[in-house]
Design a protein around this motif. Structure first.
Motif, PDB file in Angstrom:
ATOM      1  N   THR A 236       0.850  -1.187   0.000  1.00 48.36           N
ATOM      2  CA  THR A 236       0.000   0.000   0.000  1.00 48.36           C
ATOM      3  C   THR A 236       0.885   1.236   0.000  1.00 48.36           C
ATOM      4  O   THR A 236       1.863   1.317   0.738  1.00 48.36           O
ATOM      5  CB  THR A 236      -0.939   0.032   1.221  1.00 48.36           C
ATOM      6  N   PRO A 237       0.538   2.199  -0.846  1.00 49.55           N
ATOM      7  CA  PRO A 237       1.377   3.403  -0.905  1.00 49.55           C
ATOM      8  C   PRO A 237       1.252   4.221   0.372  1.00 49.55           C
ATOM      9  O   PRO A 237       0.170   4.409   0.896  1.00 49.55           O
ATOM     10  CB  PRO A 237       0.820   4.165  -2.109  1.00 49.55           C
ATOM     11  N   ARG A 238       2.369   4.645   0.857  1.00 49.38           N
ATOM     12  CA  ARG A 238       2.405   5.494   2.048  1.00 49.38           C
ATOM     13  C   ARG A 238       2.708   6.912   1.616  1.00 49.38           C
ATOM     14  O   ARG A 238       3.448   7.137   0.674  1.00 49.38           O
ATOM     15  CB  ARG A 238       3.481   5.009   3.014  1.00 49.38           C
ATOM     16  N   PRO A 239       2.131   7.874   2.313  1.00 51.83           N
ATOM     17  CA  PRO A 239       2.414   9.261   1.926  1.00 51.83           C
ATOM     18  C   PRO A 239       3.886   9.599   2.162  1.00 51.83           C
ATOM     19  O   PRO A 239       4.516   9.095   3.080  1.00 51.83           O
ATOM     20  CB  PRO A 239       1.502  10.086   2.831  1.00 51.83           C
ATOM     21  N   ARG A 240       4.402  10.450   1.295  1.00 48.45           N
ATOM     22  CA  ARG A 240       5.777  10.902   1.449  1.00 48.45           C
ATOM     23  C   ARG A 240       5.771  12.088   2.384  1.00 48.45           C
ATOM     24  O   ARG A 240       5.025  13.029   2.205  1.00 48.45           O
ATOM     25  CB  ARG A 240       6.359  11.282   0.106  1.00 48.45           C
ATOM     26  N   TYR A 241       6.631  12.039   3.378  1.00 47.84           N
ATOM     27  CA  TYR A 241       6.694  13.108   4.358  1.00 47.84           C
ATOM     28  C   TYR A 241       7.907  13.983   4.085  1.00 47.84           C
ATOM     29  O   TYR A 241       8.958  13.503   3.673  1.00 47.84           O
ATOM     30  CB  TYR A 241       6.756  12.536   5.773  1.00 47.84           C
ATOM     31  N   LEU A 242       7.733  15.264   4.328  1.00 45.46           N
ATOM     32  CA  LEU A 242       8.792  16.239   4.134  1.00 45.46           C
ATOM     33  C   LEU A 242       9.012  16.996   5.428  1.00 45.46           C
ATOM     34  O   LEU A 242       8.094  17.177   6.219  1.00 45.46           O
ATOM     35  CB  LEU A 242       8.386  17.230   3.035  1.00 45.46           C
ATOM     36  N   GLU A 243      10.221  17.457   5.615  1.00 45.88           N
ATOM     37  CA  GLU A 243      10.552  18.279   6.780  1.00 45.88           C
ATOM     38  C   GLU A 243      10.480  19.741   6.360  1.00 45.88           C
ATOM     39  O   GLU A 243      11.228  20.182   5.484  1.00 45.88           O
ATOM     40  CB  GLU A 243      11.953  17.937   7.273  1.00 45.88           C
ATOM     41  N   VAL A 244       9.542  20.494   6.954  1.00 43.04           N
ATOM     42  CA  VAL A 244       9.357  21.904   6.615  1.00 43.04           C
ATOM     43  C   VAL A 244       9.300  22.699   7.904  1.00 43.04           C
ATOM     44  O   VAL A 244       8.424  22.475   8.739  1.00 43.04           O
ATOM     45  CB  VAL A 244       8.055  22.119   5.808  1.00 43.04           C
ATOM     46  N   TRP A 245      10.222  23.613   8.088  1.00 50.13           N
ATOM     47  CA  TRP A 245      10.289  24.479   9.267  1.00 50.13           C
ATOM     48  C   TRP A 245      10.203  23.680  10.560  1.00 50.13           C
ATOM     49  O   TRP A 245       9.480  24.031  11.496  1.00 50.13           O
ATOM     50  CB  TRP A 245       9.191  25.535   9.236  1.00 50.13           C
ATOM     51  N   GLY A 246      10.910  22.577  10.629  1.00 50.66           N
ATOM     52  CA  GLY A 246      10.963  21.783  11.855  1.00 50.66           C
ATOM     53  C   GLY A 246       9.739  20.925  12.083  1.00 50.66           C
ATOM     54  O   GLY A 246       9.594  20.343  13.146  1.00 50.66           O
ATOM     55  N   ASP A 247       8.853  20.806  11.101  1.00 51.50           N
ATOM     56  CA  ASP A 247       7.660  19.974  11.240  1.00 51.50           C
ATOM     57  C   ASP A 247       7.626  18.987  10.086  1.00 51.50           C
ATOM     58  O   ASP A 247       8.151  19.260   9.010  1.00 51.50           O
ATOM     59  CB  ASP A 247       6.407  20.848  11.233  1.00 51.50           C
TER      60      ASP A 247
END
Length: 159
Positions: free
Chosen positions: A19-30
């Motif tokens: 199952t595809p998992r969302p790609r997470y990004l680091e933006v302003w410490g979140d």
């Protein structure tokens, strides 16, 4: 040379590992989901630009000073950015999962013990508002505070 493809109806069903998992990004410490961020940016651009252009046309039609009309339009555009942020915040709720390992459980007990030793003490769980009690229960901390209240400062909330 030919490449045979399997029709989609005969493809094996995806398993939990596929199952595809969302790609997470680091933006302003979140940490954010990339797709949600992209949609939020598009919402912000569309709402703010439409509001800015509409307000510019509206204010230029009845305000004699064009620089004053542009300033008012800019304020409307900034307000539209805030509205877009609120809309995006409502559409894309946080997806955080807070995990506490066993070493953090000991730290919680230490914090409770320090709170008990302070001048005003820990207080009583029964004095807390219902919303705070529910938050403590959601975080699995309610029983720790009740235990600290009944057993006193020598146990630090450990049962």
């Amino acid at each position: 040379m030919s490449i045979e493809s399997q029709p989609a109806s005969q493809a094996p069903p995806p398993t939990d590992d596929q199952t595809p998992r969302p790609r997470y990004l680091e933006v302003w410490g979140d940490t954010v989901a990339g797709r949600d961020l992209a949609v939020s940016v598009v919402i912000g651009i569309v709402v703010s630009v439409c509001a800015l252009l509409g307000a510019t046309a509206l204010f230029n039609s009845f305000v004699t000073d064009s620089s004053l009309a542009d300033a008012y339009a800019l304020l409307v555009g900034i307000a539209a950015c805030l509205v877009a942020g609120i809309v995006s915040g409502k559409l894309f709720r946080p997806k955080r999962n807070i995990a506490v390992d066993s070493s953090e459980g000991d730290k919680v007990g230490d914090v409770i013990r320090v709170l008990q030793e302070e001048r005003q003490g820990l207080g009583s769980v029964s004095d807390l508002p219902a919303q705070t009690v529910q938050e403590l229960k959601d975080l699995d901390l309610y029983d720790r505070f009740v235990g600290a209240e009944t057993h006193g400062p020598e146990t630090g909330g450990r049962s």
